[in-house]
Design a protein around this motif. Structure first.
Motif, PDB file in Angstrom:
ATOM      1  N   ALA A 105       1.008  -1.134  -0.104  1.00 52.11           N
ATOM      2  CA  ALA A 105       0.052  -0.170   0.168  1.00 52.11           C
ATOM      3  C   ALA A 105       0.731   1.129  -0.004  1.00 52.11           C
ATOM      4  O   ALA A 105       2.349   1.250   0.363  1.00 52.11           O
ATOM      5  CB  ALA A 105      -0.889   0.078   1.288  1.00 52.11           C
ATOM      6  N   THR A 106       0.352   2.287  -0.168  1.00 53.46           N
ATOM      7  CA  THR A 106       0.959   3.688  -0.143  1.00 53.46           C
ATOM      8  C   THR A 106       0.343   4.249   0.913  1.00 53.46           C
ATOM      9  O   THR A 106      -0.356   4.079   1.464  1.00 53.46           O
ATOM     10  CB  THR A 106       1.189   4.296  -1.603  1.00 53.46           C
ATOM     11  N   GLY A 107       0.401   5.853   0.779  1.00 50.89           N
ATOM     12  CA  GLY A 107      -0.203   6.787   1.769  1.00 50.89           C
ATOM     13  C   GLY A 107       0.751   7.343   2.691  1.00 50.89           C
ATOM     14  O   GLY A 107       1.801   6.706   2.878  1.00 50.89           O
ATOM     15  N   LEU A 143      -1.431  -2.070  -4.430  1.00 52.82           N
ATOM     16  CA  LEU A 143      -3.035  -2.170  -4.634  1.00 52.82           C
ATOM     17  C   LEU A 143      -3.493  -1.151  -5.678  1.00 52.82           C
ATOM     18  O   LEU A 143      -4.686  -1.436  -6.146  1.00 52.82           O
ATOM     19  CB  LEU A 143      -3.230  -1.206  -3.166  1.00 52.82           C
ATOM     20  N   ASP A 144      -2.640  -0.065  -5.852  1.00 48.39           N
ATOM     21  CA  ASP A 144      -3.582   0.986  -6.684  1.00 48.39           C
ATOM     22  C   ASP A 144      -2.436   1.888  -7.364  1.00 48.39           C
ATOM     23  O   ASP A 144      -1.412   2.075  -7.003  1.00 48.39           O
ATOM     24  CB  ASP A 144      -4.247   1.759  -5.870  1.00 48.39           C
ATOM     25  N   GLU A 145      -2.986   2.749  -8.433  1.00 51.29           N
ATOM     26  CA  GLU A 145      -2.268   3.732  -9.074  1.00 51.29           C
ATOM     27  C   GLU A 145      -3.217   4.704  -9.558  1.00 51.29           C
ATOM     28  O   GLU A 145      -4.439   4.316 -10.097  1.00 51.29           O
ATOM     29  CB  GLU A 145      -1.437   3.019 -10.318  1.00 51.29           C
ATOM     30  N   GLY A 188      -3.957   0.457   4.326  1.00 50.53           N
ATOM     31  CA  GLY A 188      -4.408   1.243   4.881  1.00 50.53           C
ATOM     32  C   GLY A 188      -5.945   1.639   4.792  1.00 50.53           C
ATOM     33  O   GLY A 188      -6.518   0.762   4.293  1.00 50.53           O
ATOM     34  N   ILE A 189      -6.414   2.665   5.505  1.00 51.22           N
ATOM     35  CA  ILE A 189      -7.756   2.751   5.437  1.00 51.22           C
ATOM     36  C   ILE A 189      -8.144   4.497   4.928  1.00 51.22           C
ATOM     37  O   ILE A 189      -7.441   5.238   5.709  1.00 51.22           O
ATOM     38  CB  ILE A 189      -8.601   2.418   6.557  1.00 51.22           C
ATOM     39  N   GLY A 190      -8.673   4.582   4.109  1.00 50.54           N
ATOM     40  CA  GLY A 190      -9.168   6.307   3.793  1.00 50.54           C
ATOM     41  C   GLY A 190     -10.353   6.635   4.743  1.00 50.54           C
ATOM     42  O   GLY A 190     -11.023   6.001   5.253  1.00 50.54           O
TER      43      GLY A 190
HETATM   44  C1  F6R Z   1      -2.852   3.725  -1.057  1.00 52.39           C
HETATM   45  C2  F6R Z   1      -4.183   3.098  -0.302  1.00 52.39           C
HETATM   46  C3  F6R Z   1      -5.063   3.808   0.397  1.00 52.39           C
HETATM   47  C4  F6R Z   1      -4.381   4.573   1.794  1.00 52.39           C
HETATM   48  C5  F6R Z   1      -5.321   5.363   2.360  1.00 52.39           C
HETATM   49  C6  F6R Z   1      -4.721   5.790   3.671  1.00 52.39           C
HETATM   50  O1  F6R Z   1      -2.211   2.743  -1.801  1.00 52.39           O
HETATM   51  O2  F6R Z   1      -4.392   1.669  -0.389  1.00 52.39           O
HETATM   52  O3  F6R Z   1      -6.156   2.942   0.716  1.00 52.39           O
HETATM   53  O4  F6R Z   1      -3.667   3.435   2.578  1.00 52.39           O
HETATM   54  O5  F6R Z   1      -6.081   6.136   1.633  1.00 52.39           O
HETATM   55  O6  F6R Z   1      -3.854   6.720   3.131  1.00 52.39           O
HETATM   56  P1  F6R Z   1      -3.210   7.679   4.351  1.00 52.39           P
HETATM   57  O7  F6R Z   1      -2.157   6.717   5.070  1.00 52.39           O
HETATM   58  O8  F6R Z   1      -2.238   8.494   3.479  1.00 52.39           O
HETATM   59  O9  F6R Z   1      -4.147   8.031   5.397  1.00 52.39           O
END
Ligand code: F6R
Length: 249
Positions: A35-37, A66-68, A132-134
């Motif tokens: 994951a990123t973020g 996970l994503d791009e 991670g979780i948004g």
């Molecule tokens: C990104 C991803 C997202 C982030 C989430 C939390 O690859 O998978 O689900 O994990 O948006 O982002 P942060 O850590 O920046 O709060």
């Protein structure tokens, strides 16, 4: 679902890095879902330290992110490929050709989603998926409503996600679409490991792990996974009510 609450953000990050390190050491050809973020930046920093100080060996790893963002080439400084190369891949002994992210600039994004999903299957599936979780309740970029059986696809980002991530783009415009692994693709991983830290995540964490399983909170689908570990710091665990809170430090 196992919920591990740590007394500080640093301790939560340390635990997640240790779980990843254990997987890398136990398995000669691990397939890691990454994951990123912002939350993950310190996890990668800790893994890089483990590589340098303790010779943690990533040479056998294959990775799938996970994503791009749609429309961004890997060379773009805002792309997740750029993030991964800078914070992790270029800092450890992983073979770059074994690292995969969706190609956000592919001419046919639907075909790219199918190719990426196939590539994961050909690798034998994901052994350990880091998440991670948004604020919107997304995992990857599975915005509500995302079905628990959804697969890799092009999605439109939720307004909360745009608010959450637009500051990282500075004066540049943030893409409004992305390619993401589906919730079903994530649930097909052998193990899932979600890290959330900070007070701003407390509300959505409680809905995801204590609320009903619903497409309105895509992360709640993780309750259906047989081997899902959630690591939280005290602040992110602050809105949990009834469920037993396991404390590990
Ligand atoms: C990104 C991803 C997202 C982030 C989430 C939390 O690859 O998978 O689900 O994990 O948006 O982002 P942060 O850590 O920046 O709060």
């Amino acid at each position: 679902m196992e919920v591990l609450i740590q007394s500080s953000t640093a301790a939560a990050v340390e635990l997640v890095a240790e779980i990843i390190a254990r997987e890398v050491q136990a398995n000669p050809r691990p397939v890691l879902g990454l994951a990123t973020g912002r939350t993950m930046e310190s996890v990668y920093a800790r893994l890089v330290e483990m590589h340098r100080a303790e010779r943690l060996d990533f040479s056998g790893c294959r990775t799938f992110n996970l994503d791009e963002y749609a429309g961004l080439p890997g060379a773009d400084q805002h792309s997740y490929r750029h993030y991964m190369n800078r914070l992790f891949f270029h800092q450890v002994n992983i073979e770059l050709r074994n690292t995969h992210l969706p190609h956000g600039d592919a001419p046919d994004l639907a075909a790219e989603c199918e190719r990426y999903e196939r590539l994961i299957q050909e690798a034998g599936g994901i052994d350990l998926q880091l998440l991670g979780i948004g604020q919107s309740g997304h995992i990857g970029f599975n915005e509500p409503p995302s079905e628990a059986n959804s697969r890799t696809r092009l999605v439109t980002l939720a307004p909360e996600t745009i608010r959450q991530n637009a500051p990282l783009f500075g004066a540049d415009k943030m893409p409004s679409q992305a390619i993401t692994l589906g919730v079903g693709t994530i649930l097909a991983s052998q193990k899932c490991l979600l890290l959330a830290t900070g007070e701003s995540k407390a509300g959505i964490v409680s809905r995801a792990i204590e609320g009903p399983v619903t497409t309105a909170v895509p992360a709640s689908a993780l309750q259906l996974h047989p081997h899902c570990t959630v690591v939280l710091d005290e602040a992110a665990a602050g809105a949990l009510t009834g469920a037993p809170r396991k404390r590990f430090d």
